[in-house]
Design a protein around this motif. Sequence first.
Motif, PDB file in Angstrom:
ATOM      1  N   GLY A 647     -31.642 -76.883 -22.217  1.00 53.65           N
ATOM      2  CA  GLY A 647     -32.740 -76.901 -23.299  1.00 53.65           C
ATOM      3  C   GLY A 647     -33.639 -76.572 -22.677  1.00 53.65           C
ATOM      4  O   GLY A 647     -33.736 -76.623 -21.221  1.00 53.65           O
ATOM      5  N   SER A 648     -34.672 -75.893 -23.636  1.00 55.37           N
ATOM      6  CA  SER A 648     -35.853 -75.950 -22.558  1.00 55.37           C
ATOM      7  C   SER A 648     -36.900 -76.839 -22.898  1.00 55.37           C
ATOM      8  O   SER A 648     -37.335 -77.191 -21.897  1.00 55.37           O
ATOM      9  N   PHE A 649     -36.024 -78.267 -23.309  1.00 58.82           N
ATOM     10  CA  PHE A 649     -36.810 -79.251 -23.339  1.00 58.82           C
ATOM     11  C   PHE A 649     -36.991 -79.779 -21.525  1.00 58.82           C
ATOM     12  O   PHE A 649     -36.980 -80.222 -20.922  1.00 58.82           O
ATOM     13  N   LEU A 650     -35.990 -79.252 -21.081  1.00 58.12           N
ATOM     14  CA  LEU A 650     -35.120 -79.381 -20.050  1.00 58.12           C
ATOM     15  C   LEU A 650     -35.707 -78.988 -18.643  1.00 58.12           C
ATOM     16  O   LEU A 650     -35.717 -79.261 -17.363  1.00 58.12           O
ATOM     17  N   CYS A 651     -36.927 -78.348 -18.498  1.00 56.69           N
ATOM     18  CA  CYS A 651     -37.643 -77.710 -18.183  1.00 56.69           C
ATOM     19  C   CYS A 651     -38.357 -78.468 -17.102  1.00 56.69           C
ATOM     20  O   CYS A 651     -39.313 -79.160 -17.853  1.00 56.69           O
ATOM     21  N   PRO A 652     -39.117 -78.053 -16.073  1.00 55.69           N
ATOM     22  CA  PRO A 652     -39.860 -78.984 -15.159  1.00 55.69           C
ATOM     23  C   PRO A 652     -41.377 -78.433 -15.775  1.00 55.69           C
ATOM     24  O   PRO A 652     -41.802 -78.136 -16.416  1.00 55.69           O
ATOM     25  N   ASP A 653     -42.403 -79.973 -15.771  1.00 61.30           N
ATOM     26  CA  ASP A 653     -42.946 -80.984 -16.464  1.00 61.30           C
ATOM     27  C   ASP A 653     -43.878 -79.432 -15.770  1.00 61.30           C
ATOM     28  O   ASP A 653     -44.696 -78.671 -15.147  1.00 61.30           O
ATOM     29  N   ASN A 654     -45.012 -78.646 -16.977  1.00 60.32           N
ATOM     30  CA  ASN A 654     -45.624 -77.144 -17.357  1.00 60.32           C
ATOM     31  C   ASN A 654     -45.494 -76.277 -16.584  1.00 60.32           C
ATOM     32  O   ASN A 654     -46.041 -74.782 -16.261  1.00 60.32           O
ATOM     33  N   ALA A 655     -43.626 -76.058 -16.597  1.00 59.13           N
ATOM     34  CA  ALA A 655     -43.097 -75.228 -16.185  1.00 59.13           C
ATOM     35  C   ALA A 655     -43.473 -74.132 -17.075  1.00 59.13           C
ATOM     36  O   ALA A 655     -43.194 -74.686 -18.167  1.00 59.13           O
ATOM     37  N   ARG A 656     -43.076 -72.669 -17.171  1.00 63.36           N
ATOM     38  CA  ARG A 656     -42.855 -71.986 -18.264  1.00 63.36           C
ATOM     39  C   ARG A 656     -41.556 -71.373 -18.467  1.00 63.36           C
ATOM     40  O   ARG A 656     -40.507 -71.111 -17.015  1.00 63.36           O
ATOM     41  N   CYS A 657     -41.290 -71.730 -19.663  1.00 68.64           N
ATOM     42  CA  CYS A 657     -39.395 -70.425 -19.465  1.00 68.64           C
ATOM     43  C   CYS A 657     -38.810 -70.733 -20.866  1.00 68.64           C
ATOM     44  O   CYS A 657     -40.029 -70.101 -21.431  1.00 68.64           O
ATOM     45  N   VAL A 658     -37.835 -69.292 -20.785  1.00 73.10           N
ATOM     46  CA  VAL A 658     -38.108 -69.107 -22.311  1.00 73.10           C
ATOM     47  C   VAL A 658     -37.475 -69.577 -22.475  1.00 73.10           C
ATOM     48  O   VAL A 658     -36.443 -70.987 -23.059  1.00 73.10           O
ATOM     49  N   PRO A 659     -37.636 -69.515 -24.050  1.00 74.09           N
ATOM     50  CA  PRO A 659     -36.710 -70.297 -25.250  1.00 74.09           C
ATOM     51  C   PRO A 659     -34.664 -70.759 -24.899  1.00 74.09           C
ATOM     52  O   PRO A 659     -34.809 -69.674 -24.985  1.00 74.09           O
ATOM     53  N   THR A 660     -34.898 -71.645 -25.043  1.00 72.86           N
ATOM     54  CA  THR A 660     -33.727 -72.300 -24.857  1.00 72.86           C
ATOM     55  C   THR A 660     -32.966 -73.113 -25.936  1.00 72.86           C
ATOM     56  O   THR A 660     -33.094 -73.900 -26.755  1.00 72.86           O
ATOM     57  N   PRO A 661     -31.665 -72.276 -26.483  1.00 75.54           N
ATOM     58  CA  PRO A 661     -30.891 -73.793 -27.340  1.00 75.54           C
ATOM     59  C   PRO A 661     -30.419 -75.298 -26.752  1.00 75.54           C
ATOM     60  O   PRO A 661     -30.518 -74.696 -25.668  1.00 75.54           O
TER      61      PRO A 661
END
Length: 742
Positions: A647-661
């Motif tokens: 899920g997008s919530f697992l991206c590192p702080d301040n990192a851009r990532c594609v929205p993921t369910p």
Amino acid sequence: MRRFAVLVVALTMGAVVVSCTSDDGDGGGAPTTTSPGTGSAALPASETAGLIPKERWRAQQDEYLEFASGEDLAPGSPLSLLAHATAAERAGEEPDISSATVEDFADTFAKLEAFEDTGDFDINKMLFLWLRHEDDLDPELAAAFEERFLAFKYWWTEPTPEGIVDSQYYWTENHQIIFLANEYVAGQTFPDEVFTNSGMTGEEHVAHAEEELAKWFEWRARFGFSEWLSNVYWSEDMLGTLLLAEFAEDPEIARLASMTLDVMFVELAGHVQDGTFGSTHGRTYQKDKLNGRDEDTFSTVKLAFDNTSVDYDRADNATLLAAAERYRPPEVAKQIANSDETAVFRTKSSLPIDPNAPVDPDVEAPYGTTFEGQDGLMLWWGLGAQFPWQVVPTSVAAVKEYDLFETANFQQAKDLAPVIETTDDAGLQQLALSLGVQVNPGLLSQVDTYTWRSPNVMLSTAQDWRPGQRGEQDHIWQATIDPDTLVFTQHPRVPVSRAEDASDNTSHWTGDGGIPRSAQVENVNISLYDPAYEGDGGVGSGAYSFTYEDYTHAWFPTEHFDEVVQQDGWTIGRKGDGYIALWSARPTEWREYAEGEFTRDLEEDFDLVAPGGPDNAWITEVADASDYDSFEDFVTTITATKPEATGSFLCPDNARCVPTPITVTYDSPSQGVLTYGWDSSKPVGEQVPFTVDGEKVDLHPEGIRWDAPYATAAFDDGVYSAELGGASLELDFTEVTRTTER
């Protein structure tokens, strides 16, 4: 599909006299003869044989009354006066409550005269006291009660005195039964009097109440309670049903009230753990949900089932049940509440309505109901459906006809008034659809509940119910060991509460920013959070201000556990022989509370926060000590397999990532490999299903109202059966029959 024409005919044609007798005497149902204030007459053996035995029931009642009357007399409280008078009467003494005066009730009378909310609660308790103990009251106070009974506004269609803003809330299902029970009993008591607010005679009030009661009983029998398993409002539902079971002269109405109480007690019995109604709830508050002792139903559960060693904490509505002379709960309910067998109880309640479905001008209401007119208003507002587009035309008409924006309960929506005045129904329906996720926080649409209970721990969930939408007072899942030791998660709408916020719809532990997509199988729950709307803006305050907090959190009162271990993302606790393990995909931390913030007097950690965003995955697994060699074994086994989450919530702080369910895979040591997913941008039909070892789990089984080893009922049928420990109960609301055996 069963229909209820028989019920309506029975209620409108008058009383059916029951002439059978039973050595068991009184016991809840239709008496042959009765008059206000008396006990009950003989009932058929088929209705009494399987009730809690009279002597045992009286002992349970008297234990409560001893506690309630041990408190100092509160002369302005009908419940206190009733407890003291009934306790004295049961002891063969003369009740001594004549010291209560009109002045003691000044605040209550002022509230009634101002038409403030919950006046129906006051009238109900006053009626119960007056009917039982009129002769024991100070004559001036007794006369003042009678004056208020005749002046009360019993339904929203009655006139309102000039210069008064009527802020009574009539529409939720608990208010409906209380208003109607009050009207019926008051009208029956004063049949020839002209009631000063309505201009109707008591006999006319009885006729009106009969007609509306027929609908209310039909809907509860067919569809259950939209305020499902509520540890607040079931206490209020019992005010109305018990008043009728105790005092209704029409045996059909008395029996219907008793049967409805039976349904509630059986359902309640299957969802209590050590005296705590620790299930998912359709409606609850911060003040009721953080400890079993705080529940409005706690004293009622202890009185009825005698299944906890925890002492009574306060005298409350259970006083009415303790004073009851006609009604006794069925023995099978007590057997269920005290059962040591591990079992699952599934229920389906309320009616389906989707505020996010495309607008259809030809939409039809489900199960042969209607969205229109007074019946549509009573039915759909009864389950909090004011703003789904399907009901909007009826809602707008009601708001205009009854000037509801001027009342206290609709003030927070008053900013909508200009929109309503300048937009036609079709436009308002499209607006309601565009805001469907946000503006229906109190909607109690159809729900499937799942509760697993073992001797030492219980886990309960509202399955996949309105995920991502804004919530209010709903309580989606909970794990319970005893009154002190319970765990649940939530996404709050507002920051940390203060003590005075405990009854607010939006308090830190009450209002949902986004309801989770939650599912349970046996002793494992997965709850996925991600609101389906942006958390800013709105058109008003309270429910219509669309903000929420940037975290999810868990109630985990560490000082009430015997042991607590935190390891590998898990927080695991033991109390006695009950175990609860909780995992968060986001890292967690204990919140530190400042002076004046609400802590329920806890001094150690209790608020487990997962900061960083409103999206998260939580997993809960509970167990009995008998399932493992030791608590250490449970901890080792649970932490051996790390859940996998995306899920997008697992991206590192301040990192851009594609929205993921959000997707979760959890290899449960007791249930196998579980998978579940939630994508707030997609409709329900396109979600990753809940699976166990690759097999899809049906979270919404068709046709059931009750499904348990000891209780069965079909949805929209009105026939209920329960059997355990040699006791049984059969209810047929179509034929209005109640059969109990033991």
